[in-house]
Scaffold this motif. Structure first.
Motif, PDB file in Angstrom:
ATOM      1  N   UNK A  16      61.916  31.878  31.041  1.00  0.00           N
ATOM      2  CA  UNK A  16      61.025  30.939  31.732  1.00  0.00           C
ATOM      3  C   UNK A  16      60.799  29.723  30.833  1.00  0.00           C
ATOM      4  N   UNK A  17      61.557  28.674  31.092  1.00  0.00           N
ATOM      5  CA  UNK A  17      61.446  27.451  30.299  1.00  0.00           C
ATOM      6  C   UNK A  17      60.459  26.465  30.925  1.00  0.00           C
ATOM      7  N   UNK A  18      59.794  26.877  31.987  1.00  0.00           N
ATOM      8  CA  UNK A  18      58.844  26.019  32.697  1.00  0.00           C
ATOM      9  C   UNK A  18      57.398  26.310  32.294  1.00  0.00           C
ATOM     10  N   UNK A  19      57.052  27.608  32.196  1.00  0.00           N
ATOM     11  CA  UNK A  19      55.645  27.985  32.002  1.00  0.00           C
ATOM     12  C   UNK A  19      55.366  28.738  30.703  1.00  0.00           C
ATOM     13  N   UNK A  20      56.410  29.213  30.009  1.00  0.00           N
ATOM     14  CA  UNK A  20      56.177  30.065  28.832  1.00  0.00           C
ATOM     15  C   UNK A  20      55.461  29.347  27.706  1.00  0.00           C
TER      16      UNK A  20
ATOM     17  N   UNK B 281      53.741  31.951  36.947  1.00  0.00           N
ATOM     18  CA  UNK B 281      52.382  31.600  36.508  1.00  0.00           C
ATOM     19  C   UNK B 281      51.549  32.859  36.295  1.00  0.00           C
ATOM     20  N   UNK B 282      51.676  33.833  37.204  1.00  0.00           N
ATOM     21  CA  UNK B 282      50.908  35.064  37.062  1.00  0.00           C
ATOM     22  C   UNK B 282      51.304  35.813  35.793  1.00  0.00           C
ATOM     23  N   UNK B 283      52.584  35.791  35.447  1.00  0.00           N
ATOM     24  CA  UNK B 283      53.011  36.469  34.217  1.00  0.00           C
ATOM     25  C   UNK B 283      52.467  35.769  32.976  1.00  0.00           C
ATOM     26  N   UNK B 284      52.363  34.446  33.008  1.00  0.00           N
ATOM     27  CA  UNK B 284      51.768  33.759  31.853  1.00  0.00           C
ATOM     28  C   UNK B 284      50.279  34.093  31.731  1.00  0.00           C
ATOM     29  N   UNK B 285      49.605  34.311  32.874  1.00  0.00           N
ATOM     30  CA  UNK B 285      48.195  34.702  32.818  1.00  0.00           C
ATOM     31  C   UNK B 285      48.037  36.112  32.238  1.00  0.00           C
ATOM     32  N   UNK B 286      49.084  36.935  32.365  1.00  0.00           N
ATOM     33  CA  UNK B 286      49.108  38.249  31.703  1.00  0.00           C
ATOM     34  C   UNK B 286      49.445  38.114  30.218  1.00  0.00           C
TER      35      UNK B 286
ATOM     36  N   UNK C  11      49.825  24.981  38.624  1.00  0.00           N
ATOM     37  CA  UNK C  11      48.865  25.373  37.592  1.00  0.00           C
ATOM     38  C   UNK C  11      47.829  26.326  38.186  1.00  0.00           C
ATOM     39  N   UNK C  12      47.262  27.216  37.373  1.00  0.00           N
ATOM     40  CA  UNK C  12      46.225  28.124  37.869  1.00  0.00           C
ATOM     41  C   UNK C  12      44.877  27.436  37.984  1.00  0.00           C
TER      42      UNK C  12
ATOM     43  N   UNK D  77      43.595  31.182  41.880  1.00  0.00           N
ATOM     44  CA  UNK D  77      43.981  30.043  42.700  1.00  0.00           C
ATOM     45  C   UNK D  77      45.156  29.326  42.054  1.00  0.00           C
ATOM     46  N   UNK D  78      46.039  28.773  42.883  1.00  0.00           N
ATOM     47  CA  UNK D  78      47.156  27.972  42.386  1.00  0.00           C
ATOM     48  C   UNK D  78      47.180  26.647  43.130  1.00  0.00           C
ATOM     49  N   UNK D  79      47.590  25.606  42.420  1.00  0.00           N
ATOM     50  CA  UNK D  79      47.738  24.311  43.076  1.00  0.00           C
ATOM     51  C   UNK D  79      48.815  23.504  42.353  1.00  0.00           C
TER      52      UNK D  79
END
Length: 233
Positions: free
Chosen positions: A174-178, A162-167, A114-115, A101-103
């Motif tokens: 990616x300066x936002x989620x890394x 976001x999905x790549x960070x979950x991997x 965020x997941x 899920x994402x929101x």
């Protein structure tokens, strides 16, 4: 016929405020340069920070028909869009799916995607959370980085990052989620958004040397996610 394909650089938004540089603002000049009688419409384009394929149309009905096709294809479980990404880290599995899920969540003075691993029925019914799915495949890997094929079956802002960070393999640039991927003794693990404030991506010295960058230049590194291919009816 009515279709026109372009390759967009990263950082160019589709829409912008009056006077700002955007793809939409460039369409009248492009129309004049090509000598087209009708206005150009954006059928499909990657997000601002992504690079890659932009599909334009000079026919309003064609635009609506294709946009509906992309929506219907995803609902049927197909993957009409294929992306490529370079990641920092190599996924443990060569191929698989990321489903979560994402929101949107307010973090201080900004909203972030965020997941939500286990969303409740109420949040799904209210559409506060959306279930998202991306199929991935590792095409090659070298030096601790990988080239991935990504096929999203859903559409949500920043879904691929976001999905790549979950991997545990954030996209290069990616300066936002890394910052949500931490490391202890070289082993990556996921950090909650609350404990991982947004910052410029951190790369090791060997990778920086291969890229020919200094730590001070890192914030200029663009996001390495590229819309590679679109399937048309």
């Amino acid at each position: 016929g009515a279709l026109l394909a372009l390759s967009k650089p990263p950082g160019l938004p589709i829409l912008g405020r009056p006077g700002d540089l955007s793809l939409d603002a460039l369409l009248p000049a492009l129309r004049r340069r090509l000598g087209l009688a009708a206005e150009l419409h954006v059928v499909k384009a990657p997000a601002r920070e992504y690079s890659g394929l932009v599909l334009l149309s000079s026919c309003y009905h064609t635009t609506k028909k294709l946009q509906q096709f992309f929506t219907n294809a995803r609902q049927r479980g197909q993957y009409p869009a294929t992306y490529r990404a370079i990641t920092v880290g190599v996924p443990a599995e060569v191929e698989g799916e990321i489903c979560t899920g994402l929101c949107w969540q307010q973090q201080g003075d900004r909203a972030m995607v965020v997941p939500v691993p286990a969303p409740g029925r109420r949040s799904l019914a209210r559409k506060d959370v959306k279930i998202t799915l991306t199929h991935y495949r590792v095409l090659s890997a070298v030096g601790g980085c990988a080239l991935l094929q990504l096929q999203p079956r859903t559409a949500f802002p920043e879904q691929l990052q976001v999905h790549l960070t979950l991997l545990l393999c954030p996209a290069l640039g990616d300066h936002e989620h890394s910052s949500r991927v931490g490391r202890v003794l070289g082993v990556p693990f996921f950090l909650s958004p609350e404990t991982a404030p947004t910052r410029t991506q951190v790369l090791d010295e060997e990778l920086l040397s291969q890229l020919g960058l200094s730590p001070r230049q890192l914030h200029h590194l663009p996001l390495h996610i590229h819309l590679q291919e679109l399937v048309l009816p």
